[in-house]
Design an enzyme around this catalytic site. Sequence first.
Site, PDB file in Angstrom:
ATOM      1  CG  HIS A   1      -1.742   3.150   4.871  1.00 10.98           C
ATOM      2  ND1 HIS A   1      -0.768   3.811   4.146  1.00 10.98           N
ATOM      3  CD2 HIS A   1      -1.429   3.369   6.192  1.00 10.98           C
ATOM      4  CE1 HIS A   1       0.090   4.394   4.981  1.00 10.98           C
ATOM      5  NE2 HIS A   1      -0.304   4.140   6.220  1.00 10.98           N
TER       6      HIS A   1
ATOM      7  CB  SER B   1       2.448   3.954   8.205  1.00 12.46           C
ATOM      8  OG  SER B   1       1.600   5.065   8.213  1.00 12.46           O
TER       9      SER B   1
ATOM     10  CG  ASP C   1      -2.019   4.247   1.051  1.00  7.69           C
ATOM     11  OD1 ASP C   1      -2.955   4.598   1.799  1.00  7.69           O
ATOM     12  OD2 ASP C   1      -0.888   3.956   1.475  1.00  7.69           O
TER      13      ASP C   1
END
Length: 266
Positions: A246, A96, A217
């Site tokens: 995610h 991320s 996601d």
Amino acid sequence: MTINILEALNVRVVGNGEKYVVLAHGFGTDQSAWMKILPYFMSSYRIVLYDLVCAGSVNPDYFDFRRYTSLEAYVDDLLHILDALRVEKCAYVGHSVSAMIGILASIRRPNLFSKLILLGASPRFLNDSDYHGGFEHGEIDKVFTAMKANYEAWVSGYAPLAVGADVPTAVREFSRTLFNMRPDISLFVCQTVFTSDLRGYLGLVRVPCVIIQTAKDVSVPLKVANYLKTHLGGRTTVELLNTEGHLPHLSAPAVLVPVLRRALTR
């Protein structure tokens, strides 16, 4: 940072291999997010783990609201850690926001990174005229309002959405690390991440990249993975995981591990 960064950010080096691999966690988690992944790589690599300064496992006094207004300050932290450990070359796995931190770090110090493995990466979360990031401005504003109004309620709603798959243990674990964050720090970091636009930097990357993306996601549409592949300057491949969410390292480690292994040995 005048403090000892290795102590402050809970830096650990584990494993018995020759080559260094950095595992860098994303927003809302800490290094414990990698615990299900670690055992599979301990014998082959020396693994560097650390906590982002915003993580709930770090003393909140270390979070400087004036300093961490952009991802560059997090890049400084990463490079300070690697220099303090005298790491000369490493593969970097970033989840991320840490995927983008790795991208920026590799532009500054391309010789330090042998490859970047980008898990659930996004250079911009907001939609633009010719770009689909997944969120409109109004949706993001609602997220910030909800976080301000009742952080616990927001976490309880957000954690299952982010995990995506029906894996209660992963939802509990993600909720735990989100609750560990001080709400004002969590909101501030969320605002920094959601309002940043790093698209202009992608072409400067020279390090080989592997993008790992789940089939669905809530935070990062598939189009973003394709955008990264097209715009990253280094040699880039995309690996699609046949799972949702995610946080596949929490929710589907058995699916992620072989892909990660392949990406590291490629």
